[in-house]
Design a protein around this motif. Sequence first.
Motif, short mmCIF file in Angstrom:
data_model
loop_
_atom_site.label_atom_id
_atom_site.label_comp_id
_atom_site.label_asym_id
_atom_site.label_seq_id
_atom_site.Cartn_x
_atom_site.Cartn_y
_atom_site.Cartn_z
N ASP A 113 0.82 -1.21 0.00
CA ASP A 113 0.00 0.00 0.00
C ASP A 113 0.85 1.26 0.00
N ASP A 121 -9.32 0.18 -4.38
CA ASP A 121 -8.84 1.38 -3.70
C ASP A 121 -8.20 2.36 -4.68
N GLN A 151 -6.45 -4.87 -4.55
CA GLN A 151 -6.00 -3.50 -4.37
C GLN A 151 -6.56 -2.54 -5.43
#
Length: 459
Positions: A20, A191, A188
């Motif tokens: 992230d 996001d 992911q």
Amino acid sequence: MQSVNPYTESVRAEYDEHDDEAVEAALSRAIDAFGEWRERSLTDRRELLADAGEVLRDRDEEFAELMTEEMGKPISQARSEVEKCAWVCDYYAEHAAEHLQEKTVNGPKDAETYVRYDPLGPILAVMPWNFPLWQVFRFAAPHLTSGNVGLLKHASNVPGCAKVIEEVFSEAGYPEGVFQSLLVDSDQVEDVVADERVRAVTLTGSGPAGRAVAEQAGRNLKKSVLELGGSDPFVVLDDAPIDEAAETGARARTINSGQSCIAAKRFIVHDDVYDEFVEKFVAEMEALQVGDPKDDDTDVGPQAREDLLSDLQEQVEETVEMGATVETGGEPLDREGYFYPPTVLTDVPRDSPGAREELFGPAASVFRVESEEAAVELANDSQYGLGGSVWTTDLERGKEVAGRIDSGAVFVNELTKSDPRLPFGGVKESGYGRELGKEGIREFVNRKTVFVQHGVGDE
């Protein structure tokens, strides 16, 4: 993230995934880069794109071998893919100024009115493994040149390709952050789509993946373009040139080892020429050489992953259990590698996987029809609408039939293919939006109306 060679079934390389923190850094670089990149002259951006094309040509054999090792593409087709990527760079380097030129619109006599095409910002591209360079360059070439910046989420089985694409733009001289590859998993992506710095998203892939991305983009009021595959009809009319149709049909079904969204998948043949076509088509399929994808003589290599091979076999088995006849092929090859042979199914039930689903491998479903009208009806009896092909010696008839087929493209006496000069995309569950051509470069721009009133404040 592992790269597995589908020919040897061995791990060829491993890559560190981006966490992230790394994704956040990439998004920050992208938005910073956009602020400067959008101000670069279109001439500069076109020159850099031409340089990217030269990098591709300079490293063509390296990139071709990488594709072959990561997803099994026959080496001759891999070389052609690299050259096609260079071609799309050449095309937009030459034509981007024309496609993005301000358009004057007739308005009031005392005002100047025109439309200009401004970039949106960072664009996320979620791309598949089957054409691991071409799918990305047909996105990047137009949209970087229009002033956007790109973020690539590539398929997890081609991380090496994702990395070298980033290298191409860097080596060509693009500023840092204008194009970045994100080695992330699908979890992911949501996001990234939701992040306010990302202004739009494009995806080429499966229906479920497309729905998920479209839902996320819609929830966040962001433009999206989707290309979701197809089950293209290959229509052989009663006056078709049978030898040419059979030879081209075999290539159209097995290009990229059958793993192409615009491969011919449903062969719809008029009763008058059905027996002749099937005999010649089966012979053409059986003549294809299956083997080592690095051998220049190989026509069909392995399927890209073991699970894809299993999925295809399940679809073929179910179709046969429902009544279809196997004319050739029909079983995975008993050898190392994820090999499925060129396969032809006839007597295919209309409610079987061979008729209703996309067979993503070298398996053809053949249907007999009694008339031109029945051929068109069957061609349109599909959830998909990406491409199609019509075969006839009467070109006017071919154009008329092409106009009645519900798809994003129809080719008469040729296999369906993408071309930088022509818009590409689908209808129905094959997606929406267009790539390539003038229409493609204008998908991710702000079509801004400018109205200039004359005479205000004049003495």
